[in-house]
Motif scaffolding. Structure first.
Motif, PDB file in Angstrom:
ATOM      1  N   PHE A 224       0.761  -1.373   0.059  1.00  0.00           N
ATOM      2  CA  PHE A 224       0.136  -0.031   0.050  1.00  0.00           C
ATOM      3  C   PHE A 224       0.892   1.391  -0.003  1.00  0.00           C
ATOM      4  CE2 PHE A 224      -2.990   2.958   2.459  1.00  0.00           C
ATOM      5  CZ  PHE A 224      -3.789   3.112   1.388  1.00  0.00           C
TER       6      PHE A 224
ATOM      7  N   TRP B   7     -16.493   6.416 -10.625  1.00  0.00           N
ATOM      8  CA  TRP B   7     -15.446   6.858  -9.502  1.00  0.00           C
ATOM      9  C   TRP B   7     -15.167   8.327  -9.429  1.00  0.00           C
ATOM     10  CZ3 TRP B   7     -13.070   4.554  -5.469  1.00  0.00           C
ATOM     11  CH2 TRP B   7     -11.970   5.206  -5.035  1.00  0.00           C
TER      12      TRP B   7
ATOM     13  N   THR C 200      -6.746  10.956  -6.647  1.00  0.00           N
ATOM     14  CA  THR C 200      -7.977  10.216  -6.520  1.00  0.00           C
ATOM     15  C   THR C 200      -8.298   9.503  -8.002  1.00  0.00           C
ATOM     16  OG1 THR C 200      -9.395  11.943  -7.223  1.00  0.00           O
ATOM     17  CG2 THR C 200      -8.850  11.843  -5.107  1.00  0.00           C
TER      18      THR C 200
ATOM     19  N   TYR D 171      -6.193   6.300  -7.734  1.00  0.00           N
ATOM     20  CA  TYR D 171      -6.230   5.379  -6.501  1.00  0.00           C
ATOM     21  C   TYR D 171      -7.296   4.234  -6.537  1.00  0.00           C
ATOM     22  CZ  TYR D 171      -6.755   4.466  -1.339  1.00  0.00           C
ATOM     23  OH  TYR D 171      -6.767   3.830  -0.177  1.00  0.00           O
ATOM     24  N   LEU D 172      -8.000   4.399  -7.756  1.00  0.00           N
ATOM     25  CA  LEU D 172      -8.972   3.264  -8.125  1.00  0.00           C
ATOM     26  C   LEU D 172      -7.877   2.066  -8.646  1.00  0.00           C
ATOM     27  CD1 LEU D 172     -11.678   2.206  -8.683  1.00  0.00           C
ATOM     28  CD2 LEU D 172     -11.387   3.126 -11.103  1.00  0.00           C
TER      29      LEU D 172
ATOM     30  N   ILE E 171      -6.363   0.139  -5.497  1.00  0.00           N
ATOM     31  CA  ILE E 171      -7.400  -0.583  -4.849  1.00  0.00           C
ATOM     32  C   ILE E 171      -7.272  -1.802  -5.321  1.00  0.00           C
ATOM     33  CG2 ILE E 171      -9.861  -1.272  -4.497  1.00  0.00           C
ATOM     34  CD1 ILE E 171     -10.254   1.910  -4.207  1.00  0.00           C
TER      35      ILE E 171
ATOM     36  N   LEU F  73      -4.140  -3.690  -4.822  1.00  0.00           N
ATOM     37  CA  LEU F  73      -4.057  -4.562  -3.134  1.00  0.00           C
ATOM     38  C   LEU F  73      -4.880  -5.833  -3.254  1.00  0.00           C
ATOM     39  CD1 LEU F  73      -4.136  -1.321  -1.266  1.00  0.00           C
ATOM     40  CD2 LEU F  73      -2.265  -2.713  -1.429  1.00  0.00           C
ATOM     41  N   LEU F  74      -6.074  -5.768  -3.919  1.00  0.00           N
ATOM     42  CA  LEU F  74      -7.016  -6.861  -3.894  1.00  0.00           C
ATOM     43  C   LEU F  74      -6.174  -7.943  -4.565  1.00  0.00           C
ATOM     44  CD1 LEU F  74     -10.600  -5.299  -4.708  1.00  0.00           C
ATOM     45  CD2 LEU F  74      -9.824  -5.947  -2.617  1.00  0.00           C
TER      46      LEU F  74
END
Length: 726
Positions: free
Chosen positions: A24, A74, A84, A87-88, A91, A94-95
């Motif tokens: 992260f 978004w 921002t 940042y999508l 996510i 990280l998933l």
């Protein structure tokens, strides 16, 4: 034992969370530091339309709509700052790491699972009573389980030497967390982080459906896995069409699963047919879910072609793909070669150790992961021979297989090793080919080497400016300071200047260059303007023939230029009544080169000043079909024959394609006007100079075609005429 298990659980999940926090932090580091570049600008442009318009936009090119629709939602939720927007992707990156951890743990569990309840019972009994030897009476059997069967004396067990057995799940997640490619595309407003997650989810769900259990789950649970797999695969298709290559791999796995069950496990025909029904249901479900997009997808994919591209050789294809997926493409060539080799060696040695120590059952996960990595790459290379458009990122959906191979290959906690699992019983068959401790200890230096190489590649991604994204924000900021309201700024790409151009005082817009209408467009838009700024992007093919600089320098005067990362800006002072034009009339010519091309018209400036370029316009016609891409060389020689200036360019038609893709039967494609600006050296003395043109093969060794049926000094260059330098 419960306290031991609890400590192990805390350590296991605690380390996983630490790795996710590390990932992260790496993905947030300098997330907004670099400019939005062309590809990201394209994403913003498409996502700026309504959800109903997105799928059919001409700008969609060869892209399915899912990511852009998600980005649209978004943006409505978070706004449009660089942070921002990117940042999508963070996510989904990280998933992907979290699911990689789960997948690796599932593979480890499957490798360590007992083969049957009978074997479990047998092994428990073997641990509680001495084995019976058929040739020794029971009364003479040793009563101590540790007694040797052959000698009757207690077996002496050597004290174990230290060994290193990290968790496959932790190693897989660590390597993926440090991946330069994963970090790079977690920091882009593009679909690659999303499609990687969806492809991983699809393959994991297929694994759970087919291989995770000793036998198939109950029908309700089986149906749930099937539905999840179908939805994840269809979602991946809606995100990137290269999911088709993943489907090829997955269908191969379905086939192998059916054959394995029928022939190796001896399932009856009825069971095999039921299993085949699962496969059929999944594929029909994917097709039905993708049906609304399928006709549009076919038109997009079948119509896409770029005749100026050529497929890469197999070695280059494999080398560039391996570099992208391991050390990243932002590492300089020499250290990249070393890093690629070290990671390959670590992977190979890790699996060699497994071949010497792990049970045979572990070969099946290895085969699955290897097929996942290689089969889509092979299919992609085959498609490239017909539609050459090669970028390793297009096939990022194979990279989870690589990290799983690395994580499982470099760990020692799989396939029979139970040293870190006291609550489990050693259930594998006795091994007669266990490697020595020195071989097992190789894992630690291999893990350190692979980790270090990934860190080096990641450091270059963050610190090497030669590979940074194009400086779109810097260009826009400079134009905002440099230009005035009565200037005109034209950009040869539509993105991402719509994101940054709000503060530029001069009118700023994208210009699509058509050589036949460019002069008219400039006469309309640049009328009464003081200066013209022409911004060109390094990857653009909007004006490869240089029409705008040609017209601007004929009508005005070059005033300066400046380079930015990824961009070149040239500006021109315009007279009060600037008039832009191509030559009104070309001088007829009959200069034939190699019986393939004919120069049938030309015009050039008969007189130039010492600081002015020589301009020339040439018209070529293709005489026969050719597989050769030709270049044109325009040269200026003095009276003694010494060459003082030269410019070489690909010969392009109005669709900006090279001669190998020209059609003799189509007048719109078999001829072309090309324009040239030939700069003179600053110390060029006044006098009379000869202008000539040479046509040659654009590929090594660059042979000239030779001149036919035209007087020439050397039979190679056609003399156009003479120019006076005042």
């Amino acid at each position: 034992m419960s306290s031991t298990i609890s400590r192990m659980t805390i350590r296991r999940y605690g380390l996983a969370l630490l790795i996710l926090w590390l990932a992260f932090g790496l993905r947030l580091y300098r997330l907004e530091a670099q400019s939005i570049w062309w590809d990201e600008g394209h994403s913003l442009f498409v996502a700026g339309h309504s959800l109903t318009d997105i799928p059919t936009l001409p700008a969609m090119d060869v892209h399915p709509p899912a990511y852009f629709a998600l980005l649209h939602l978004w943006i409505a939720l978070t706004g449009q700052s660089e942070f921002t927007l990117r940042y999508l992707s963070v996510i989904f990156s990280l998933l992907t790491l979290a699911l990689l951890w789960r997948f690796a743990a599932s593979l480890q569990t499957a490798a360590n699972r007992p083969r049957s309840n009978e074997q479990l019972t047998m092994n428990k009994e073997q641990l509680t009573k001495p084995p019976l030897h058929p040739s020794v009476p029971p009364s003479l059997q040793p009563s101590n389980p540790s007694t040797s069967l052959r000698t009757g004396f207690p077996t002496v067990h050597p004290s174990p030497l230290p060994s290193f057995h990290p968790s496959p799940a932790l190693l897989t997640t660590l390597f993926a967390a440090l991946s330069p490619m994963y970090v790079a595309y977690a920091q882009e407003v593009r679909s690659y982080a999303l499609v990687t997650f969806l492809a991983l989810a699809s393959t994991y769900l297929q694994w759970r459906l087919l291989f995770a259990g000793r036998r198939l789950d109950s029908p309700p649970k089986q149906g749930a896995w099937l539905i999840l797999y179908t939805v994840a695969t269809a979602a991946s298709l809606y995100t990137h069409y290269f999911t088709l290559f993943l489907l090829l791999f997955q269908n191969l796995i379905w086939l192998l699963w059916l054959l394995r069950g029928h022939f190796k496990r001896g399932y009856p025909l009825k069971t095999t047919l039921a299993h085949a029904g699962l496969w059929l249901a999944s594929q029909i479900g994917i097709l039905l879910l993708f049906m609304p997009q399928i006709l549009l997808a076919w038109r997009q994919v079948s119509s896409y072609a770029n005749p100026n591209l050529s497929p890469p050789p197999l070695l280059d294809f494999l080398s560039r793909s391996w570099q992208a997926y391991t050390v990243g493409l932002t590492l300089d060539p020499e250290p990249a070669r070393w890093g690629m080799g070290l990671i390959f060696a670590g992977l190979a040695l890790g699996w060699l150790i497994h071949c010497l120590s792990a049970p045979r059952r572990y070969a099946w996960p290895f085969a699955l992961l290897s097929l996942w990595l290689m089969e889509p790459l092979l299919a992609y290379f085959i498609v490239l021979q017909r539609q050459p458009s090669f970028e390793p990122r297009y096939l990022m959906l194979v990279t989870p297989a690589l990290f799983l191979l690395l994580g499982l290959g470099l760990s020692g906690n799989v396939g029979g090793n139970r040293q870190n699992a006291p609550d489990q019983i050693a259930l594998s068959r006795p091994r007669s080919h266990v490697p020595g401790p020195s071989l097992a200890l190789l894992r630690l230096p291999l893990i350190i080497i692979v980790t270090a190489v990934l860190i080096v590649g990641l450091n270059h991604y963050f610190t090497n400016p030669a590979y940074f994204k194009d400086d779109s924000a810097g260009v826009a900021a400079w134009l905002a300071e440099k230009t005035r309201a009565n200037d005109l700024v034209l950009v040869d790409v539509p993105h991402p200047f719509h994101y940054y151009a709000q503060d530029i005082p001069a009118p700023t817009h994208y210009l699509f260059v058509d050589i036949h209408t460019a002069a008219e467009t400039l006469n309309r838009e640049a009328a009464s303007r003081d200066r013209l700024f022409w911004v060109t992007w390094r990857g653009s093919d909007t004006d490869p023939r240089g029409v705008i600089p040609f017209l601007a320098e004929k009508a005005g005067r070059w005033a300066g230029s400046r380079d930015f990362r990824g961009y070149h800006v040239a500006w021109y002072d315009l007279p009060a009544e600037a008039h832009f034009s191509l030559p009104d009339q070309l001088t007829p010519a009959q200069a034939t080169f190699g019986e393939a091309l004919r120069l049938d018209g030309y015009a050039f400036s008969p007189t130039v000043g010492p600081n002015e370029p020589v301009w020339a316009t040439l018209h070529f016609t293709l005489l026969r079909e050719t597989q050769t891409n030709y270049k044109v060389s325009l040269r200026l020689r003095d009276e003694a024959g010494s060459q003082i200036a030269q410019i070489d360019r690909d010969l392009l038609n109005d669709r900006h394609v090279r001669t190998a893709a020209w059609s003799v039967d189509d007048p719109a494609l078999n001829q072309a006007i090309n324009v040239y600006l030939l700069p003179l050296p600053l110390d060029t003395p006044p006098g009379r100079y000869r202008l000539e043109v040479v046509v040659y093969n654009a590929e090594p060794p660059y042979p000239s075609e030779g001149l036919s049926r035209h007087p020439s000094d050397d039979g190679i260059g056609a003399i156009l005429g003479y120019i006076m330098v005042d």
